[in-house]
Scaffold this active site. Structure first.
Site, PDB file in Angstrom:
ATOM      1  N   THR A  33       2.919  14.364   5.556  1.00  0.00           N
ATOM      2  CA  THR A  33       2.050  14.195   6.724  1.00  0.00           C
ATOM      3  C   THR A  33       2.580  14.886   7.964  1.00  0.00           C
ATOM      4  O   THR A  33       1.813  15.417   8.767  1.00  0.00           O
ATOM      5  CB  THR A  33       1.893  12.682   7.008  1.00  0.00           C
ATOM      6  OG1 THR A  33       1.254  12.099   5.890  1.00  0.00           O
ATOM      7  CG2 THR A  33       1.062  12.421   8.246  1.00  0.00           C
ATOM      8  N   SER A  55       3.859  12.648  -3.231  1.00  0.00           N
ATOM      9  CA  SER A  55       3.471  12.010  -4.500  1.00  0.00           C
ATOM     10  C   SER A  55       3.727  12.960  -5.669  1.00  0.00           C
ATOM     11  O   SER A  55       3.773  12.534  -6.821  1.00  0.00           O
ATOM     12  CB  SER A  55       1.988  11.652  -4.503  1.00  0.00           C
ATOM     13  OG  SER A  55       1.595  11.192  -3.259  1.00  0.00           O
ATOM     14  N   GLN A 112      13.122  -8.160  -8.086  1.00  0.00           N
ATOM     15  CA  GLN A 112      11.874  -7.662  -7.490  1.00  0.00           C
ATOM     16  C   GLN A 112      11.679  -8.218  -6.078  1.00  0.00           C
ATOM     17  O   GLN A 112      10.701  -7.881  -5.407  1.00  0.00           O
ATOM     18  CB  GLN A 112      10.659  -7.954  -8.376  1.00  0.00           C
ATOM     19  CG  GLN A 112      10.510  -9.364  -8.849  1.00  0.00           C
ATOM     20  CD  GLN A 112       9.354  -9.540  -9.838  1.00  0.00           C
ATOM     21  OE1 GLN A 112       8.311 -10.017  -9.449  1.00  0.00           O
ATOM     22  NE2 GLN A 112       9.539  -9.168 -11.087  1.00  0.00           N
TER      23      GLN A 112
HETATM   24  N1  ASP Z   1       1.095  11.285   1.034  1.00  0.00           N
HETATM   25  C1  ASP Z   1       2.003  11.703   2.055  1.00  0.00           C
HETATM   26  C2  ASP Z   1       3.298  12.108   1.384  1.00  0.00           C
HETATM   27  O1  ASP Z   1       4.059  11.274   0.986  1.00  0.00           O
HETATM   28  C3  ASP Z   1       2.230  10.623   3.038  1.00  0.00           C
HETATM   29  C4  ASP Z   1       3.239  10.939   4.091  1.00  0.00           C
HETATM   30  O2  ASP Z   1       3.681  12.041   4.279  1.00  0.00           O
HETATM   31  O3  ASP Z   1       3.614  10.029   4.797  1.00  0.00           O
HETATM   32  O4  ASP Z   1       3.538  13.270   1.246  1.00  0.00           O
END
Ligand code: ASP
Length: 350
Positions: A20, A66, A286
């Site tokens: 982000t 991700s 956990q």
């Molecule tokens: N989906 C983004 C990532 O992890 C979220 C972020 O950057 O905070 O790359």
């Protein structure tokens, strides 16, 4: 201790992997897309006010975190290894979603670190007025450059710097997808906090055995690891598939509370069977905080007797990175188990 960043000119390498922090709105697509890294520097002119040399390296392609794979960690470790002598510190801009996994794994891949490796990112893109990205980046750079009076790095560790706190990478967890305080280290206080000045918790910061030795970069990872999260109603089929199925050498069991799992015979006999197959089984809780103790309750004792290793107060993210590293390094399951229960990089309180 308060940092003094004006005494000596430092060189910092900013490594931009995606996430982000480097996004902007693309009106044509109607979505956030990564933009050129040079624009990050343009967006944060404050960085130029530091008396540091700041160079940058951009991953190609940029990725949403991700999509992080072990190959990215190997590239990061290789890049830091190649440029180690040229810089005083490294700042890795990374998406928040898997930042705790990346920071954890990198901490095991680099042994004997003498310079800071600081991960940061943001919840809002840096081009947006209320962004948290600028502050995170500025603090991360300042911490990566900070030295003591002898010229040694104040924080020669892999860390996450986010929302004014610096936490050890292998103690971190992403705990919130909305708030600016996105990360937490439940079992270890922050290594530093940024207020009017940056205050370092020196007693907690790990120092290398030798400042003049180059770190060892372990760039092999074995990812044949799975995670079994215990829950009421879990079936023997699921437990057997995960513990005894093909394709794994180690399994992390996320247990209840202080390391407890069902005491039913079917469960314990599957754990024993997996253990006999030579699989390494690691018990982590956990719960958000606290530690596994397999000596308190009968269920914990049975797991210990079945050959399960103690994860103490490890996060799952850290346990995963540690296993990837150890499975590639150790020649036997017994060696892996011994190293798992050893505090290698400050990841467990032991
Ligand atoms: N989906 C983004 C990532 O992890 C979220 C972020 O950057 O905070 O790359």
């Amino acid at each position: 201790m308060t940092s003094n960043t004006t005494e000596r000119r430092s060189a910092i390498l900013l490594i931009y992997t995606g996430g982000t922090i480097g996004m902007k709105e693309d009106p044509q697509v109607g979505a956030l897309v990564p933009f050129d890294f040079s624009q990050i520097l343009a967006e944060v002119p404050e960085l130029a006010k530091f008396a540091y040399r700041i160079d940058s390296y951009t991953f190609d392609p940029l990725i949403d975190s991700s999509d992080v794979e072990p190959s990215i960690w190997i590239s990061l470790a290789g890049l830091i290894e190649d440029r180690y002598d040229d810089y005083d510190g490294f700042v890795i801009l990374h998406g928040t979603d898997t930042m705790a996994y990346s920071a954890s794994t990198l901490s095991f891949m680099i042994e004997g670190l003498t310079k800071p490796v600081i991960f940061t990112g943001s919840q809002l893109p840096i081009g947006i007025p209320r962004t948290d990205g600028k502050e995170n980046l500025i603090s991360a750079v300042e911490i990566a450059a900070a030295k003591d009076s002898e010229g040694h790095a104040l924080v020669p560790e892999v860390c996450i710097c986010f929302d004014n706190v610096l936490i050890r990478g292998n103690r971190s967890k992403k705990i919130n997808s909305d708030h600016f305080r996105a990360f937490r280290s439940e079992n270890l206080p922050p290594l530093a906090e940024a207020g009017i000045s940056i205050r370092y918790n020196e007693a907690l910061i790990r120092k290398p055995q030798r400042w003049d030795a180059r770190p060892v970069f372990h760039k092999e990872l074995d990812t044949r690891v799975s995670i079994l999260k215990i829950h009421p109603g879990i079936t023997p089929e699921v437990v057997r598939n995960i513990l005894c199925g093909p394709g794994t050498r180690a399994i992390i069991i996320e247990t209840y509370g202080a390391g407890n799992a069902p005491s039913k015979e079917w469960f314990l006999s599957i754990v024993r069977e997996a253990s006999r197959m030579g699989k390494v089984i690691l018990n982590v809780t956990q719960c958000m905080g606290g530690s596994v103790n397999m000596d308190i309750y009968a269920t914990g004792k049975s797991l210990k007797a079945a050959g399960v290793s103690n994860g103490y107060d490890s996060t799952t993210e850290s346990a995963l990175g540690k296993l990837f590293h150890l499975l590639a390094r150790c020649s036997s399951a017994e060696d892996v188990k011994t190293a798992l229960e050893t505090n290698l990089r400050g990841e467990i309180s032991k």
